[in-house]
Design a protein around this motif. Sequence first.
Motif, PDB file in Angstrom:
ATOM      1  N   VAL A  21       0.845  -1.201   0.000  1.00  0.00           N
ATOM      2  CA  VAL A  21       0.000   0.000   0.000  1.00  0.00           C
ATOM      3  C   VAL A  21       0.878   1.248   0.000  1.00  0.00           C
ATOM      4  O   VAL A  21       0.645   2.190  -0.768  1.00  0.00           O
ATOM      5  CB  VAL A  21      -0.962   0.003   1.206  1.00  0.00           C
ATOM      6  CG1 VAL A  21      -1.709   1.321   1.308  1.00  0.00           C
ATOM      7  CG2 VAL A  21      -1.936  -1.156   1.109  1.00  0.00           C
ATOM      8  N   TRP A  53      -6.270  -4.064  -0.876  1.00  0.00           N
ATOM      9  CA  TRP A  53      -5.518  -3.550   0.262  1.00  0.00           C
ATOM     10  C   TRP A  53      -5.473  -2.023   0.233  1.00  0.00           C
ATOM     11  O   TRP A  53      -5.636  -1.378   1.272  1.00  0.00           O
ATOM     12  CB  TRP A  53      -4.091  -4.092   0.254  1.00  0.00           C
ATOM     13  CG  TRP A  53      -3.956  -5.553   0.535  1.00  0.00           C
ATOM     14  CD1 TRP A  53      -4.880  -6.389   1.069  1.00  0.00           C
ATOM     15  CD2 TRP A  53      -2.804  -6.347   0.282  1.00  0.00           C
ATOM     16  NE1 TRP A  53      -4.371  -7.670   1.170  1.00  0.00           N
ATOM     17  CE2 TRP A  53      -3.095  -7.666   0.695  1.00  0.00           C
ATOM     18  CE3 TRP A  53      -1.549  -6.092  -0.254  1.00  0.00           C
ATOM     19  CZ2 TRP A  53      -2.178  -8.706   0.596  1.00  0.00           C
ATOM     20  CZ3 TRP A  53      -0.639  -7.122  -0.352  1.00  0.00           C
ATOM     21  CH2 TRP A  53      -0.955  -8.421   0.063  1.00  0.00           C
ATOM     22  N   VAL A  54      -5.247  -1.455  -0.934  1.00  0.00           N
ATOM     23  CA  VAL A  54      -5.187   0.006  -1.053  1.00  0.00           C
ATOM     24  C   VAL A  54      -6.530   0.606  -0.669  1.00  0.00           C
ATOM     25  O   VAL A  54      -6.591   1.598   0.061  1.00  0.00           O
ATOM     26  CB  VAL A  54      -4.753   0.428  -2.471  1.00  0.00           C
ATOM     27  CG1 VAL A  54      -4.925   1.930  -2.672  1.00  0.00           C
ATOM     28  CG2 VAL A  54      -3.305   0.021  -2.732  1.00  0.00           C
ATOM     29  N   TYR A  57      -6.808   0.168   3.354  1.00  0.00           N
ATOM     30  CA  TYR A  57      -5.860   0.761   4.291  1.00  0.00           C
ATOM     31  C   TYR A  57      -5.372   2.161   3.925  1.00  0.00           C
ATOM     32  O   TYR A  57      -4.803   2.846   4.765  1.00  0.00           O
ATOM     33  CB  TYR A  57      -4.662  -0.173   4.479  1.00  0.00           C
ATOM     34  CG  TYR A  57      -5.073  -1.512   5.048  1.00  0.00           C
ATOM     35  CD1 TYR A  57      -5.510  -1.617   6.361  1.00  0.00           C
ATOM     36  CD2 TYR A  57      -5.062  -2.662   4.271  1.00  0.00           C
ATOM     37  CE1 TYR A  57      -5.912  -2.834   6.887  1.00  0.00           C
ATOM     38  CE2 TYR A  57      -5.467  -3.881   4.787  1.00  0.00           C
ATOM     39  CZ  TYR A  57      -5.891  -3.959   6.101  1.00  0.00           C
ATOM     40  OH  TYR A  57      -6.296  -5.160   6.610  1.00  0.00           O
ATOM     41  N   ALA A  58      -5.572   2.632   2.712  1.00  0.00           N
ATOM     42  CA  ALA A  58      -5.074   3.957   2.311  1.00  0.00           C
ATOM     43  C   ALA A  58      -5.659   5.100   3.144  1.00  0.00           C
ATOM     44  O   ALA A  58      -4.906   5.992   3.557  1.00  0.00           O
ATOM     45  CB  ALA A  58      -5.315   4.187   0.828  1.00  0.00           C
TER      46      ALA A  58
END
Length: 135
Positions: A21, A53-54, A57-58
């Motif tokens: 990420v 995931w990006v 969690y970004a």
Amino acid sequence: MAEQYPFKWRHFEAEIILLCVRWYLRYALSYRDLEEMMRERGLQVDHSTIFRWVQRYAPELEKRCRPHLKECNASWKVDETYIKVKKQWIYLYRAVDSQANTLEFFLSPTRDAQAAKQFFLKTLATSHTSDFSSV
């Protein structure tokens, strides 16, 4: 992150997830580039997994990293793309300087003049504004 352990039920270690990420947000890499980089390191991670995931969690990384972003120089540009967060497409703006330092992020449900204006106002209002004075 709000939960006790935000990486619960993930098939990869938290360090690998955060590394992917972070690299995606920090550098001009595609999901397929990251997939290839992980494969070179002996990990089989699909690009769609990195994409998820990006999405997940970004936003939290944005909140936590903002106070630690590096000072930038006077030359910077905007990188923009659509990403899906919580099953909804949103527009991601990123301000990046000529040395690839991330200056600011902005997530917007629309891509219009108002969203762009908000992004630029937010970017210019950060602690990096002293370097933007010549822009």
